[in-house]
Motif scaffolding. Structure first.
Motif, PDB file in Angstrom:
ATOM      1  N   GLU A  72       1.190  -1.020  -0.192  1.00 32.11           N
ATOM      2  CA  GLU A  72       0.232   0.124  -0.104  1.00 32.11           C
ATOM      3  C   GLU A  72       0.833   1.316  -0.054  1.00 32.11           C
ATOM      4  O   GLU A  72       0.824   2.170  -1.111  1.00 32.11           O
ATOM      5  CB  GLU A  72      -0.907  -0.126   1.044  1.00 32.11           C
ATOM      6  CG  GLU A  72      -2.022  -1.294   1.032  1.00 32.11           C
ATOM      7  CD  GLU A  72      -2.862  -1.014   2.493  1.00 32.11           C
ATOM      8  OE1 GLU A  72      -2.698   0.255   3.178  1.00 32.11           O
ATOM      9  OE2 GLU A  72      -3.637  -1.824   2.573  1.00 32.11           O
ATOM     10  N   ALA A  75       2.131   1.764  -2.772  1.00 33.74           N
ATOM     11  CA  ALA A  75       1.129   2.121  -4.189  1.00 33.74           C
ATOM     12  C   ALA A  75       0.825   3.919  -4.022  1.00 33.74           C
ATOM     13  O   ALA A  75       0.884   4.722  -5.092  1.00 33.74           O
ATOM     14  CB  ALA A  75       0.367   1.812  -4.576  1.00 33.74           C
ATOM     15  N   ARG A  81      -2.589   2.653  -8.535  1.00 33.16           N
ATOM     16  CA  ARG A  81      -3.099   1.597  -7.946  1.00 33.16           C
ATOM     17  C   ARG A  81      -3.058   0.486  -7.572  1.00 33.16           C
ATOM     18  O   ARG A  81      -3.844  -0.413  -6.297  1.00 33.16           O
ATOM     19  CB  ARG A  81      -3.963   0.975  -9.357  1.00 33.16           C
ATOM     20  CG  ARG A  81      -5.198  -0.273  -9.041  1.00 33.16           C
ATOM     21  CD  ARG A  81      -6.305   1.101  -8.776  1.00 33.16           C
ATOM     22  NE  ARG A  81      -7.129   1.922  -9.331  1.00 33.16           N
ATOM     23  CZ  ARG A  81      -7.826   1.987  -9.927  1.00 33.16           C
ATOM     24  NH1 ARG A  81      -8.800   1.061 -10.009  1.00 33.16           N
ATOM     25  NH2 ARG A  81      -8.358   2.603 -11.241  1.00 33.16           N
ATOM     26  N   ARG A  82      -1.781  -0.046  -7.326  1.00 35.77           N
ATOM     27  CA  ARG A  82      -1.661  -1.704  -6.590  1.00 35.77           C
ATOM     28  C   ARG A  82      -0.090  -1.255  -6.866  1.00 35.77           C
ATOM     29  O   ARG A  82       0.524  -1.681  -7.938  1.00 35.77           O
ATOM     30  CB  ARG A  82      -2.054  -2.205  -7.331  1.00 35.77           C
ATOM     31  CG  ARG A  82      -1.796  -3.356  -6.533  1.00 35.77           C
ATOM     32  CD  ARG A  82      -3.523  -4.839  -6.569  1.00 35.77           C
ATOM     33  NE  ARG A  82      -2.728  -5.864  -6.081  1.00 35.77           N
ATOM     34  CZ  ARG A  82      -3.630  -6.654  -5.451  1.00 35.77           C
ATOM     35  NH1 ARG A  82      -4.527  -7.773  -6.475  1.00 35.77           N
ATOM     36  NH2 ARG A  82      -3.117  -7.956  -4.769  1.00 35.77           N
ATOM     37  N   ASP A 203       3.319   2.748 -17.557  1.00 31.79           N
ATOM     38  CA  ASP A 203       2.238   1.172 -17.172  1.00 31.79           C
ATOM     39  C   ASP A 203       2.576   0.507 -16.487  1.00 31.79           C
ATOM     40  O   ASP A 203       1.720   0.040 -15.476  1.00 31.79           O
ATOM     41  CB  ASP A 203       2.309   0.647 -18.573  1.00 31.79           C
ATOM     42  CG  ASP A 203       1.334   1.314 -20.185  1.00 31.79           C
ATOM     43  OD1 ASP A 203       0.225   1.399 -19.950  1.00 31.79           O
ATOM     44  OD2 ASP A 203       2.268   0.823 -21.028  1.00 31.79           O
ATOM     45  N   GLY A 227      -0.940   1.578 -12.488  1.00 27.58           N
ATOM     46  CA  GLY A 227      -2.015   2.201 -12.524  1.00 27.58           C
ATOM     47  C   GLY A 227      -3.669   1.750 -12.823  1.00 27.58           C
ATOM     48  O   GLY A 227      -4.321   2.099 -12.752  1.00 27.58           O
ATOM     49  N   ASP A 228      -3.574   0.291 -13.383  1.00 27.36           N
ATOM     50  CA  ASP A 228      -4.334  -0.065 -13.826  1.00 27.36           C
ATOM     51  C   ASP A 228      -4.717  -0.979 -13.525  1.00 27.36           C
ATOM     52  O   ASP A 228      -3.812  -2.420 -13.233  1.00 27.36           O
ATOM     53  CB  ASP A 228      -3.744  -0.441 -15.815  1.00 27.36           C
ATOM     54  CG  ASP A 228      -5.181  -1.241 -16.394  1.00 27.36           C
ATOM     55  OD1 ASP A 228      -5.284  -2.999 -16.517  1.00 27.36           O
ATOM     56  OD2 ASP A 228      -6.282  -0.563 -16.829  1.00 27.36           O
ATOM     57  N   ALA A 229      -6.208  -1.428 -12.934  1.00 28.54           N
ATOM     58  CA  ALA A 229      -6.630  -2.297 -12.093  1.00 28.54           C
ATOM     59  C   ALA A 229      -6.752  -4.106 -12.424  1.00 28.54           C
ATOM     60  O   ALA A 229      -5.870  -4.556 -12.410  1.00 28.54           O
ATOM     61  CB  ALA A 229      -8.110  -2.419 -11.845  1.00 28.54           C
ATOM     62  N   GLY A 230      -6.369  -3.801 -13.946  1.00 27.11           N
ATOM     63  CA  GLY A 230      -6.838  -5.713 -15.011  1.00 27.11           C
ATOM     64  C   GLY A 230      -5.132  -5.782 -14.295  1.00 27.11           C
ATOM     65  O   GLY A 230      -5.329  -7.109 -14.722  1.00 27.11           O
ATOM     66  N   ALA A 232      -3.337  -4.960 -12.153  1.00 28.56           N
ATOM     67  CA  ALA A 232      -2.401  -5.232 -10.654  1.00 28.56           C
ATOM     68  C   ALA A 232      -3.255  -6.715 -10.812  1.00 28.56           C
ATOM     69  O   ALA A 232      -2.654  -7.654 -10.373  1.00 28.56           O
ATOM     70  CB  ALA A 232      -3.215  -4.378  -9.894  1.00 28.56           C
ATOM     71  N   ASP A 233      -4.606  -6.824 -11.170  1.00 24.96           N
ATOM     72  CA  ASP A 233      -4.841  -8.151 -11.064  1.00 24.96           C
ATOM     73  C   ASP A 233      -4.618  -9.342 -11.609  1.00 24.96           C
ATOM     74  O   ASP A 233      -4.148 -10.549 -10.967  1.00 24.96           O
ATOM     75  CB  ASP A 233      -6.589  -8.025 -11.424  1.00 24.96           C
ATOM     76  CG  ASP A 233      -7.211  -7.057 -10.729  1.00 24.96           C
ATOM     77  OD1 ASP A 233      -6.698  -6.717  -9.740  1.00 24.96           O
ATOM     78  OD2 ASP A 233      -8.371  -7.207 -10.830  1.00 24.96           O
TER      79      ASP A 233
END
Length: 391
Positions: A72, A75, A81-82, A203, A227-230, A232-233
């Motif tokens: 955390e 980030a 984002r993560r 990215d 920064g992109d949630a997808g 990051a997953d």
């Protein structure tokens, strides 16, 4: 997030880097009130019924509270984002490559880069079908010429290792995006205090947290921030599946180092500037690589995208490789050793040490090159040591 929750989340209340470094992800411990996050040296967690997880934790490869605090914090500092924390910088890079590439995909790598990155891509990733080519990332035309239909990543180090080259991150982000590729920026030399690549269009940000983030030469670690949630997953899935995660004590050490990152980087940068100026005027030094010098070809770009110019300085000496090795041997306060970013000053010969794996390649470094990691000692002592070593 509710108003009540936001009152207990420092990253929501403060935006200054120095405050985030100390508080983001690091609320006082709910059980004891400890102001420093505990080291959760634990492998597994009690479940309240099958699948009933307390706080979302079941097994420390998947997640650990100390690592969560670090992730955390990372980030927040990079404006991402993560954040994801790994056992080393190369473990982070390996996860990134294996998440985003399949056989036949292509990567553009810089002509000046960390030797371990080059070895990972050229000796490991290439064996399972990843293709790569080299380009001077300070030259937009050279990068465009290196792109291929299956280019998926453009990899950048800025400042680069060990020649301190500077790449315009925003310009490179536009090139990568137009090509349908992602831009990866290794931010290890700058740290998020001096430079935030995500804000400039990158990215993915890569760190060896061993270096300036830890800051005390006592931990090995790595990180990715996106920064992109997808994305990051996807990375988090592979982080868990591959398992090269930061252990809780290592995560705690990096968190401890980050608290003083801002003040250390200010001192590193100030000392390095004085060192670079001394070297630039020395008759036995033939070339100095430091983006803070006005004559550096990337000075203006660095001044635009960095808060200061960092603590790394490289230089070439008259007399060739043996003369460079002799200077390394004569230094006393500058300790001969690999790595960088600690409070103590280090000196090394890249051609025989950190970049030996690049010998014979497009990334081979000059034999007369010396790299300094300028620490936070009294600068006059550092200048005197270098003057003696060059004598």
């Amino acid at each position: 997030m509710t108003d009540q929750e936001s009152q207990h989340d420092p990253s929501r209340r403060f935006e200054s880097f120095e405050t985030l470094a100390i508080h983001a992800g690091q609320e006082p411990d709910a059980l004891t009130g400890a102001v420093v996050p505990p080291i959760y040296q634990v492998s597994t967690y009690k479940q309240d019924g099958v699948g009933g997880l307390r706080g979302g934790y079941e097994y420390s490869r998947s997640a650990n509270p100390t690592r969560t605090a670090l992730e955390e914090n990372l980030a927040a500092l990079e404006g991402g984002r993560r954040g994801l924390a790994f056992a080393s910088g190369l473990a982070a890079e390996d996860c990134l490559l294996r998440t985003l590439l399949v056989p036949g995909d292509h990567v553009v790598i810089p002509n000046d880069a960390y030797g371990g990155t080059f070895r990972l891509i050229s000796k490991v990733a290439e064996r399972w079908g990843v293709e790569w080519s080299v380009a001077d990332t300070s030259d937009a035309a050279a990068v465009r010429a290196a792109l291929r239909p299956r280019t998926k990543l453009v990899w950048v180090e800025t400042p680069s290792n060990p020649l301190l080259g500077i790449t315009d991150i925003a310009a490179m982000a536009d090139i990568a995006r137009t090509a349908g590729a992602r831009l990866v920026v290794d931010n290890t030399f700058a740290s998020p205090y001096l430079q935030q690549p995500l804000a400039l269009g990158a990215d993915v940000v890569v760190h060896s947290t061993t270096k300036y983030m830890g800051g005390h030469s006592d931990v090995i670690g790595g990180a990715l921030v996106v920064g992109d949630a997808g994305l990051a997953d996807e990375l988090a899935f592979h982080q868990n599946a591959m398992g090269a995660v930061a252990g809780p004590f290592d995560a705690w050490l990096v968190l401890r180092g980050i608290k003083t990152l801002a003040v250390r980087m200010d001192r590193h940068s100030a000392n390095a500037t004085r060192v670079a100026e001394l070297l630039a005027a020395h008759p036995k030094v033939t070339q100095v690589f430091y983006p803070g010098l006005p004559g550096h070809p990337g000075h203006e770009v660095a001044a635009k995208q960095m808060r200061a110019f960092g603590g790394m300085v490289s230089f070439r000496v008259a007399g060739g490789e043996e003369a460079a090795v002799a200077v390394c041997d004569r230094a006393e306060l500058f300790t001969l050793g690999e790595s960088l970013g600690g409070v103590e000053s280090l000196i090394e010969h890249p051609g025989r040490m950190t970049h030996a794996s690049a010998a014979g390649s497009a990334l081979e470094v000059p034999g007369d090159l010396i790299r300094l990691s300028v620490g936070i000692e009294a600068v006059d002592d550092l200048l005197a040591d270098l003057t003696r070593a060059l004598a």
